[in-house]
Design a protein around this motif. Sequence first.
Motif, PDB file in Angstrom:
ATOM      1  N   ALA A 133       0.925  -1.328   0.202  1.00 33.21           N
ATOM      2  CA  ALA A 133       0.241   0.040  -0.049  1.00 33.21           C
ATOM      3  C   ALA A 133       1.098   0.711   0.058  1.00 33.21           C
ATOM      4  O   ALA A 133       0.120   2.635  -0.940  1.00 33.21           O
ATOM      5  CB  ALA A 133      -0.601   0.380   0.969  1.00 33.21           C
ATOM      6  N   THR A 134       1.546   1.774   0.402  1.00 37.96           N
ATOM      7  CA  THR A 134       2.565   2.406   0.878  1.00 37.96           C
ATOM      8  C   THR A 134       3.054   2.404  -0.126  1.00 37.96           C
ATOM      9  O   THR A 134       3.616   3.966  -0.889  1.00 37.96           O
ATOM     10  CB  THR A 134       3.903   2.423   2.053  1.00 37.96           C
ATOM     11  N   LEU A 135       4.123   1.644  -1.208  1.00 39.49           N
ATOM     12  CA  LEU A 135       4.682   2.365  -2.615  1.00 39.49           C
ATOM     13  C   LEU A 135       3.665   2.400  -3.582  1.00 39.49           C
ATOM     14  O   LEU A 135       3.796   3.410  -4.116  1.00 39.49           O
ATOM     15  CB  LEU A 135       5.415   0.263  -3.112  1.00 39.49           C
ATOM     16  N   ALA A 136       2.578   1.660  -3.495  1.00 37.98           N
ATOM     17  CA  ALA A 136       1.157   2.238  -4.635  1.00 37.98           C
ATOM     18  C   ALA A 136       0.835   3.709  -4.092  1.00 37.98           C
ATOM     19  O   ALA A 136       0.444   4.243  -5.204  1.00 37.98           O
ATOM     20  CB  ALA A 136      -0.187   1.234  -3.995  1.00 37.98           C
ATOM     21  N   ASP A 137       1.046   4.105  -3.050  1.00 35.08           N
ATOM     22  CA  ASP A 137       0.154   4.925  -2.864  1.00 35.08           C
ATOM     23  C   ASP A 137       2.273   6.116  -3.507  1.00 35.08           C
ATOM     24  O   ASP A 137       2.059   7.088  -3.123  1.00 35.08           O
ATOM     25  CB  ASP A 137       0.038   5.523  -1.702  1.00 35.08           C
ATOM     26  N   ASP A 138       3.333   6.041  -3.572  1.00 38.24           N
ATOM     27  CA  ASP A 138       4.273   6.547  -3.485  1.00 38.24           C
ATOM     28  C   ASP A 138       4.140   7.631  -4.929  1.00 38.24           C
ATOM     29  O   ASP A 138       3.333   7.414  -5.720  1.00 38.24           O
ATOM     30  CB  ASP A 138       5.152   5.966  -3.578  1.00 38.24           C
ATOM     31  N   PRO A 139       4.697   8.885  -4.246  1.00 38.91           N
ATOM     32  CA  PRO A 139       4.332   9.731  -5.372  1.00 38.91           C
ATOM     33  C   PRO A 139       5.035   9.688  -6.582  1.00 38.91           C
ATOM     34  O   PRO A 139       4.745  10.372  -7.690  1.00 38.91           O
ATOM     35  CB  PRO A 139       4.799  11.565  -4.201  1.00 38.91           C
ATOM     36  N   ASP A 140       5.931   9.144  -6.247  1.00 40.78           N
ATOM     37  CA  ASP A 140       7.246   8.882  -7.506  1.00 40.78           C
ATOM     38  C   ASP A 140       6.723   7.715  -8.322  1.00 40.78           C
ATOM     39  O   ASP A 140       6.097   6.711  -8.463  1.00 40.78           O
ATOM     40  CB  ASP A 140       8.296   8.632  -7.499  1.00 40.78           C
ATOM     41  N   ALA A 141       6.467   8.095  -9.968  1.00 45.43           N
ATOM     42  CA  ALA A 141       5.327   7.640 -11.019  1.00 45.43           C
ATOM     43  C   ALA A 141       6.482   6.033 -11.002  1.00 45.43           C
ATOM     44  O   ALA A 141       5.417   4.882 -11.223  1.00 45.43           O
ATOM     45  CB  ALA A 141       5.209   8.123 -12.398  1.00 45.43           C
ATOM     46  N   LYS A 142       7.445   6.689 -11.313  1.00 44.21           N
ATOM     47  CA  LYS A 142       8.430   4.835 -11.830  1.00 44.21           C
ATOM     48  C   LYS A 142       8.385   3.959 -10.503  1.00 44.21           C
ATOM     49  O   LYS A 142       8.176   2.782 -10.722  1.00 44.21           O
ATOM     50  CB  LYS A 142       9.952   4.878 -12.020  1.00 44.21           C
ATOM     51  N   VAL A 143       7.997   4.626  -9.047  1.00 48.28           N
ATOM     52  CA  VAL A 143       7.795   3.894  -8.008  1.00 48.28           C
ATOM     53  C   VAL A 143       6.157   2.883  -8.742  1.00 48.28           C
ATOM     54  O   VAL A 143       6.084   1.199  -8.022  1.00 48.28           O
ATOM     55  CB  VAL A 143       7.483   4.379  -6.679  1.00 48.28           C
ATOM     56  N   ALA A 144       5.320   3.921  -8.720  1.00 46.76           N
ATOM     57  CA  ALA A 144       4.030   3.295  -8.350  1.00 46.76           C
ATOM     58  C   ALA A 144       3.928   1.999  -9.663  1.00 46.76           C
ATOM     59  O   ALA A 144       3.151   1.461  -9.968  1.00 46.76           O
ATOM     60  CB  ALA A 144       2.754   4.765  -8.756  1.00 46.76           C
ATOM     61  N   LYS A 145       4.555   2.754 -11.367  1.00 44.55           N
ATOM     62  CA  LYS A 145       4.597   1.973 -12.357  1.00 44.55           C
ATOM     63  C   LYS A 145       5.483   0.446 -11.788  1.00 44.55           C
ATOM     64  O   LYS A 145       4.621  -0.657 -12.397  1.00 44.55           O
ATOM     65  CB  LYS A 145       5.050   2.479 -13.106  1.00 44.55           C
ATOM     66  N   SER A 146       6.334   0.306 -11.047  1.00 47.76           N
ATOM     67  CA  SER A 146       7.102  -0.767 -10.734  1.00 47.76           C
ATOM     68  C   SER A 146       5.063  -2.066  -9.892  1.00 47.76           C
ATOM     69  O   SER A 146       6.336  -2.737  -9.653  1.00 47.76           O
ATOM     70  CB  SER A 146       8.338  -0.368  -9.679  1.00 47.76           C
ATOM     71  N   ILE A 147       5.454  -1.357  -9.102  1.00 53.00           N
ATOM     72  CA  ILE A 147       4.354  -1.684  -7.870  1.00 53.00           C
ATOM     73  C   ILE A 147       3.577  -2.311  -8.652  1.00 53.00           C
ATOM     74  O   ILE A 147       2.627  -2.984  -8.026  1.00 53.00           O
ATOM     75  CB  ILE A 147       4.085  -1.095  -6.481  1.00 53.00           C
ATOM     76  N   ALA A 148       2.622  -1.905  -9.614  1.00 56.93           N
ATOM     77  CA  ALA A 148       1.038  -1.464 -10.203  1.00 56.93           C
ATOM     78  C   ALA A 148       1.188  -3.159 -10.743  1.00 56.93           C
ATOM     79  O   ALA A 148      -0.640  -3.627 -10.212  1.00 56.93           O
ATOM     80  CB  ALA A 148       1.404  -0.424 -11.299  1.00 56.93           C
ATOM     81  N   PRO A 149       1.854  -3.776 -10.822  1.00 55.00           N
ATOM     82  CA  PRO A 149       1.093  -5.113 -11.825  1.00 55.00           C
ATOM     83  C   PRO A 149       0.976  -5.829 -10.045  1.00 55.00           C
ATOM     84  O   PRO A 149       0.925  -7.202 -10.781  1.00 55.00           O
ATOM     85  CB  PRO A 149       2.052  -6.529 -12.602  1.00 55.00           C
TER      86      PRO A 149
END
Length: 554
Positions: free
Chosen positions: A369-385
């Motif tokens: 959840a913390t990573l999904a809410d990360d403000p950096d798009a590349k972090v969110a992109k990595s956790i998205a799948p």
Amino acid sequence: MKHLLCGLAANPALPSELVDRLIALADADVNDDLARRADLSRAQAVTLASLDEGNGVRLAYGGMLTAADVDPTAQPLVALALLDEGAGAPEWARLLAADPVVAHREKLAACPGLPPDVVETLAADSDVQVVAELALRAAPDVAARLAEHPHAEVRRAVAANEATPPDVLAALVSGEGLPPARRCLVCDHEEPPFTHGEGCPRPDCDLRPGASCDGSHESTALDLLRAALENPATPARAVAGFADHPSPLLRRALAARPGLPPEAYARLAVDPTPGARADLAENPAIDDTLIRALADDTSPDVRRGLAHNPRVPLDVLAHLAATTRIGSTLLPRIASATAAEVEELVRSPHAVVRMLLATRRDLPAAIRATLADDPDAKVAKSIAPHPSLGEARLRAMVDRHGVQVIAGVAANPDAGPALLEHLSRHAPPARKAFREIARHPHATAPALLACLADERARPLAAGHPALPPQAVTDLLTDTDPQVAEAAAANPSLPLAVMEELTGEATREMTGRTTGEMTGELLPQDLPPPASSRSPGPSVGSRPLIDCINVHRNV
């Protein structure tokens, strides 16, 4: 039309009687796709094997044939495939050991579990490639004997065999205790000294560029050493001295080995070849001092190799992530991070470190959840799948980061039908997301129809079973053969369309006159299944027969 038939041949919903019709066409390309089916009857498999030996080999490896189905004299390659699978008859091995075709004996030599008398026959074969193939996989006692073979190519194969006894491998490296080799592949064909150059004009020449022999079989001897250095069964003490060898290929092979003395690794750490240093950097056997020294190497390949080292300290990994393009890949050190280290990584001030952590797919819910809410798009992109994020959080990620994360969200196995439809309508569109949606099992008809507008997603969507049957049928006339073939392979293709396609193909490719002249019943003369006796379906506003005509000459 052939690409439509190939698609049909791969269609998992194709009834068995239509499989028979396609087999009766005896078309090599169609049969190739038919041979990949997992639902073939034994009779169908045997028929396909009899039509093409290559398909027989595929069917043998797929477990669709037994020894009772194969004549080793008529189909030696199929027999060899069954022997390779351990399903052939022992007497076949004795028969094939005397086969006049060298390639058959060479393939036999690679088969496991050969009778001892067959092994002895192959070890004495007149063709060195047969003996070398045997040496590559021989049992320890046979490998030890073949280490003294007069041909250097056989010895090279023994050096690559992990079953070769360590003392024999050490002897091959040093040359001590073994009679010198008398021949190699180069001097078999050319009088020494000879070097085989680039662009050899002889079509029957199989020497590799750079192969050479001045009487010492030097290129094969170098290949032997490289094989021994790459063989984990070779004692480390026998190869440690090669850290200073003039050949960069040998130094690079050594750099990846465990168990070397620290001084050997230290010499390799300053090797002039970046490839050797990169392989060393990835080697988990190097110590912390070398790891930290290599972290500042001028070569990005070296730093990237170090990032893949399972023992790299996390602080060094953070440094590497900031200076080297590593990519969104799960690194061994990230995969092995403890729970406490994961808590440390998720709080890293460096977004790229958090991105690397997000590639793990076994993270606790709070970390996800913390990573999904990360403000950096590349972090969110990595956790998205990552599965189990929940649709609400996935939608929030899309709202926050837009096209940067849509493809990752679309690849999430838990993305539901409504979310996929939402992603397919996103403005601006995310082209990569269309491909993920088109292959997603939860994709709905509206989402798939939207994917058809994207050139690269279109073939994927054409084969998705959730695509409406009429849309699948319409795609049979697509100008892209790949799309049309995917549609023909779609299990949602109506049965009546399958029947009409196979019926028209039978009439076109075999011709009714053949049956009339011989009085035989051809497949097209058989009564059609009941489901095909009703009026045929249409492709768009045209009859199905027009669809077939469109593709007849494609």
